[in-house]
Design a protein around this motif. Structure first.
Motif, PDB file in Angstrom:
ATOM      1  N   ILE A  28      22.020 101.748  51.138  1.00 26.93           N
ATOM      2  CA  ILE A  28      22.032 101.878  49.677  1.00 26.93           C
ATOM      3  C   ILE A  28      21.062 100.894  49.036  1.00 26.93           C
ATOM      4  O   ILE A  28      20.270 101.257  48.150  1.00 26.93           O
ATOM      5  N   PHE A  29      21.107  99.630  49.465  1.00 25.16           N
ATOM      6  CA  PHE A  29      20.250  98.607  48.864  1.00 25.16           C
ATOM      7  C   PHE A  29      18.772  98.873  49.145  1.00 25.16           C
ATOM      8  O   PHE A  29      17.929  98.772  48.239  1.00 25.16           O
ATOM      9  N   VAL A  30      18.446  99.216  50.388  1.00 25.80           N
ATOM     10  CA  VAL A  30      17.041  99.483  50.745  1.00 25.80           C
ATOM     11  C   VAL A  30      16.540 100.724  50.012  1.00 25.80           C
ATOM     12  O   VAL A  30      15.404 100.741  49.512  1.00 25.80           O
ATOM     13  N   SER A  31      17.372 101.751  49.927  1.00 25.21           N
ATOM     14  CA  SER A  31      16.985 102.964  49.196  1.00 25.21           C
ATOM     15  C   SER A  31      16.730 102.646  47.730  1.00 25.21           C
ATOM     16  O   SER A  31      15.768 103.146  47.124  1.00 25.21           O
ATOM     17  N   GLY A  32      17.595 101.808  47.152  1.00 28.49           N
ATOM     18  CA  GLY A  32      17.405 101.405  45.759  1.00 28.49           C
ATOM     19  C   GLY A  32      16.121 100.636  45.559  1.00 28.49           C
ATOM     20  O   GLY A  32      15.420 100.821  44.554  1.00 28.49           O
ATOM     21  N   ILE A  33      15.790  99.774  46.507  1.00 30.58           N
ATOM     22  CA  ILE A  33      14.558  98.979  46.418  1.00 30.58           C
ATOM     23  C   ILE A  33      13.329  99.875  46.459  1.00 30.58           C
ATOM     24  O   ILE A  33      12.403  99.730  45.646  1.00 30.58           O
ATOM     25  N   LEU A  34      13.314 100.836  47.390  1.00 36.14           N
ATOM     26  CA  LEU A  34      12.139 101.680  47.579  1.00 36.14           C
ATOM     27  C   LEU A  34      12.058 102.800  46.554  1.00 36.14           C
ATOM     28  O   LEU A  34      10.992 103.034  45.963  1.00 36.14           O
ATOM     29  N   PHE A  35      13.153 103.515  46.313  1.00 34.97           N
ATOM     30  CA  PHE A  35      13.113 104.663  45.426  1.00 34.97           C
ATOM     31  C   PHE A  35      13.064 104.257  43.958  1.00 34.97           C
ATOM     32  O   PHE A  35      12.688 105.062  43.110  1.00 34.97           O
ATOM     33  N   THR A  42      14.030  83.985  50.440  1.00 34.48           N
ATOM     34  CA  THR A  42      13.808  84.296  49.018  1.00 34.48           C
ATOM     35  C   THR A  42      12.350  84.662  48.752  1.00 34.48           C
ATOM     36  O   THR A  42      12.052  85.425  47.833  1.00 34.48           O
ATOM     37  N   GLY A  43      11.448  84.131  49.571  1.00 34.31           N
ATOM     38  CA  GLY A  43      10.028  84.442  49.401  1.00 34.31           C
ATOM     39  C   GLY A  43       9.705  85.900  49.634  1.00 34.31           C
ATOM     40  O   GLY A  43       8.731  86.435  49.080  1.00 34.31           O
ATOM     41  N   PHE A  44      10.521  86.591  50.435  1.00 30.58           N
ATOM     42  CA  PHE A  44      10.300  88.018  50.676  1.00 30.58           C
ATOM     43  C   PHE A  44      10.668  88.856  49.459  1.00 30.58           C
ATOM     44  O   PHE A  44      10.166  89.975  49.300  1.00 30.58           O
ATOM     45  N   CYS A  45      11.546  88.347  48.627  1.00 29.63           N
ATOM     46  CA  CYS A  45      12.018  89.096  47.462  1.00 29.63           C
ATOM     47  C   CYS A  45      11.170  88.823  46.218  1.00 29.63           C
ATOM     48  O   CYS A  45      11.104  89.664  45.307  1.00 29.63           O
ATOM     49  N   ASP A  46      10.558  87.688  46.181  1.00 31.88           N
ATOM     50  CA  ASP A  46       9.811  87.264  45.006  1.00 31.88           C
ATOM     51  C   ASP A  46       8.348  87.697  45.119  1.00 31.88           C
ATOM     52  O   ASP A  46       7.716  87.509  46.155  1.00 31.88           O
ATOM     53  N   TRP A  90       4.280  97.872  50.402  1.00 36.61           N
ATOM     54  CA  TRP A  90       4.454  96.408  50.396  1.00 36.61           C
ATOM     55  C   TRP A  90       5.939  96.046  50.485  1.00 36.61           C
ATOM     56  O   TRP A  90       6.329  95.152  51.235  1.00 36.61           O
ATOM     57  N   LYS A  91       6.775  96.787  49.749  1.00 39.54           N
ATOM     58  CA  LYS A  91       8.214  96.521  49.797  1.00 39.54           C
ATOM     59  C   LYS A  91       8.808  96.912  51.142  1.00 39.54           C
ATOM     60  O   LYS A  91       9.733  96.255  51.629  1.00 39.54           O
ATOM     61  N   THR A  92       8.291  97.988  51.732  1.00 41.51           N
ATOM     62  CA  THR A  92       8.748  98.374  53.069  1.00 41.51           C
ATOM     63  C   THR A  92       8.465  97.264  54.067  1.00 41.51           C
ATOM     64  O   THR A  92       9.304  96.936  54.917  1.00 41.51           O
ATOM     65  N   GLY A  93       7.286  96.667  53.953  1.00 38.45           N
ATOM     66  CA  GLY A  93       6.937  95.533  54.821  1.00 38.45           C
ATOM     67  C   GLY A  93       7.866  94.352  54.608  1.00 38.45           C
ATOM     68  O   GLY A  93       8.259  93.679  55.577  1.00 38.45           O
ATOM     69  N   SER A  94       8.246  94.105  53.356  1.00 40.72           N
ATOM     70  CA  SER A  94       9.173  93.008  53.062  1.00 40.72           C
ATOM     71  C   SER A  94      10.549  93.278  53.666  1.00 40.72           C
ATOM     72  O   SER A  94      11.189  92.363  54.197  1.00 40.72           O
ATOM     73  N   CYS A  95      11.002  94.534  53.612  1.00 46.18           N
ATOM     74  CA  CYS A  95      12.304  94.893  54.187  1.00 46.18           C
ATOM     75  C   CYS A  95      12.293  94.721  55.705  1.00 46.18           C
ATOM     76  O   CYS A  95      13.266  94.212  56.291  1.00 46.18           O
ATOM     77  N   ILE A  96      11.191  95.131  56.337  1.00 41.44           N
ATOM     78  CA  ILE A  96      11.068  94.956  57.792  1.00 41.44           C
ATOM     79  C   ILE A  96      11.049  93.470  58.143  1.00 41.44           C
ATOM     80  O   ILE A  96      11.657  93.037  59.125  1.00 41.44           O
ATOM     81  N   ALA A  97      10.348  92.682  57.319  1.00 43.72           N
ATOM     82  CA  ALA A  97      10.281  91.240  57.554  1.00 43.72           C
ATOM     83  C   ALA A  97      11.657  90.596  57.461  1.00 43.72           C
ATOM     84  O   ALA A  97      11.983  89.679  58.226  1.00 43.72           O
ATOM     85  N   ILE A  98      12.493  91.068  56.532  1.00 47.31           N
ATOM     86  CA  ILE A  98      13.859  90.541  56.382  1.00 47.31           C
ATOM     87  C   ILE A  98      14.677  90.841  57.631  1.00 47.31           C
ATOM     88  O   ILE A  98      15.411  89.986  58.136  1.00 47.31           O
ATOM     89  N   ILE A  99      14.554  92.062  58.155  1.00 45.34           N
ATOM     90  CA  ILE A  99      15.299  92.441  59.362  1.00 45.34           C
ATOM     91  C   ILE A  99      14.859  91.595  60.549  1.00 45.34           C
ATOM     92  O   ILE A  99      15.697  91.104  61.323  1.00 45.34           O
ATOM     93  N   VAL A 125      -2.696  92.590  47.828  1.00 41.99           N
ATOM     94  CA  VAL A 125      -2.138  93.448  48.872  1.00 41.99           C
ATOM     95  C   VAL A 125      -1.466  94.673  48.255  1.00 41.99           C
ATOM     96  O   VAL A 125      -1.601  95.794  48.762  1.00 41.99           O
ATOM     97  N   ILE A 126      -0.740  94.462  47.160  1.00 38.17           N
ATOM     98  CA  ILE A 126      -0.056  95.567  46.490  1.00 38.17           C
ATOM     99  C   ILE A 126      -1.061  96.587  45.963  1.00 38.17           C
ATOM    100  O   ILE A 126      -0.854  97.799  46.066  1.00 38.17           O
ATOM    101  N   ALA A 127      -2.168  96.098  45.413  1.00 36.14           N
ATOM    102  CA  ALA A 127      -3.193  96.992  44.871  1.00 36.14           C
ATOM    103  C   ALA A 127      -3.844  97.829  45.967  1.00 36.14           C
ATOM    104  O   ALA A 127      -4.196  98.992  45.748  1.00 36.14           O
ATOM    105  N   ARG A 128      -3.983  97.277  47.158  1.00 33.08           N
ATOM    106  CA  ARG A 128      -4.622  97.998  48.259  1.00 33.08           C
ATOM    107  C   ARG A 128      -3.657  98.922  48.998  1.00 33.08           C
ATOM    108  O   ARG A 128      -4.005 100.045  49.349  1.00 33.08           O
ATOM    109  N   ALA A 129      -2.450  98.438  49.249  1.00 35.04           N
ATOM    110  CA  ALA A 129      -1.500  99.197  50.077  1.00 35.04           C
ATOM    111  C   ALA A 129      -0.515 100.020  49.256  1.00 35.04           C
ATOM    112  O   ALA A 129       0.022 101.015  49.741  1.00 35.04           O
TER     113      ALA A 129
END
Length: 210
Positions: free
Chosen positions: A195-202, A12-16, A33-42, A24-28
């Motif tokens: 679908i879910f990852v595309s929705g998160i990123l796009f 849940t920490g990856f989603c929140d 940042w969300k792409t990194g969270s998706c990779i971390a989940i995998i 980190v969000i301001a710099r990257a």
């Protein structure tokens, strides 16, 4: 249910988005940042599935003997009356009948990995849209869907239940007529994940463009 539910609680920490993530969000950028969270989940899902396999083997020591075949005990457990002998391990005959031992092990691992990824990205996607913890509750509905379908014997709806599809015992001649197969389950999981990852990123890309 416990295996999947515990994994969702762990990630849940990856989603929140926490206060400390703003730097980190301001710099990257939010998309990176969300792409990194998706990779971390995998990665977390892979390590979690691997841990399940290791623990499943470890609990049988020192009574386990490694082999590429089913062995006598698994075939015996598949045919005996388990309640009569107070046996807690449930092995369906269809599993050993339709799969060799190595094939069943690999299929179970792949299905487990894709199942928890599917659930995790669904939770992340809903949280990202609503910015509320409702995502985990909706995801738990899909977890309990397996119980409802099992108790009501609505086999034609198995194709919509991620936890039902992860169980090799549900792949049989009876369920095949409803389009349930290993290949179709892989497509179900991968399609949902994309679908879910595309929705998160796009979702953020569209907002950024505006």
């Amino acid at each position: 249910m416990l295996i999947s539910g515990y994994f969702l609680w762990l990630i849940t920490g990856f989603c929140d988005k926490k206060e400390s993530d703003n730097y980190v969000i301001a710099r990257a950028g939010k998309i990176i940042w969300k792409t990194g969270s998706c990779i971390a989940i995998i990665v977390a899902a892979f390590l979690y599935t691997l841990s399940l396999a290791v623990v499943s083997i470890a609990v049988l020591f020192p009574h386990v003997k490694f082999s590429l075949t089913w062995g006598k005990i698994w075939k015996t457990l598949a045919v005996i009356d388990k309640s009569k002998y107070d046996v807690q391990i449930n092995i369906l005959p269809s599993i050993s009948r339709n799969n060799c031992a190595v094939e069943a092990f690999l299929k179970a691992g792949i299905l487990q990995l894709l199942c928890i990824c599917w659930l995790a990205f669904l939770m992340y996607f809903i949280y990202d849209l609503s910015e509320k913890v409702i995502g985990i509750y909706i995801t738990y509905v899909f977890i309990f869907l397996d119980v409802m379908l099992t108790n009501t014997m609505l086999e034609k709806f198995y194709v919509f239940s991620p936890l039902t599809l992860v169980q090799l015992g549900n792949y049989s001649i009876e369920t095949a007529k409803y389009g349930i197969s290993f290949d179709s389950s892989i497509k179900f999981y991968l399609f949902g994940i994309v679908i879910f990852v595309s929705g998160i990123l796009f979702h953020d890309f569209i907002k950024w463009r505006k």
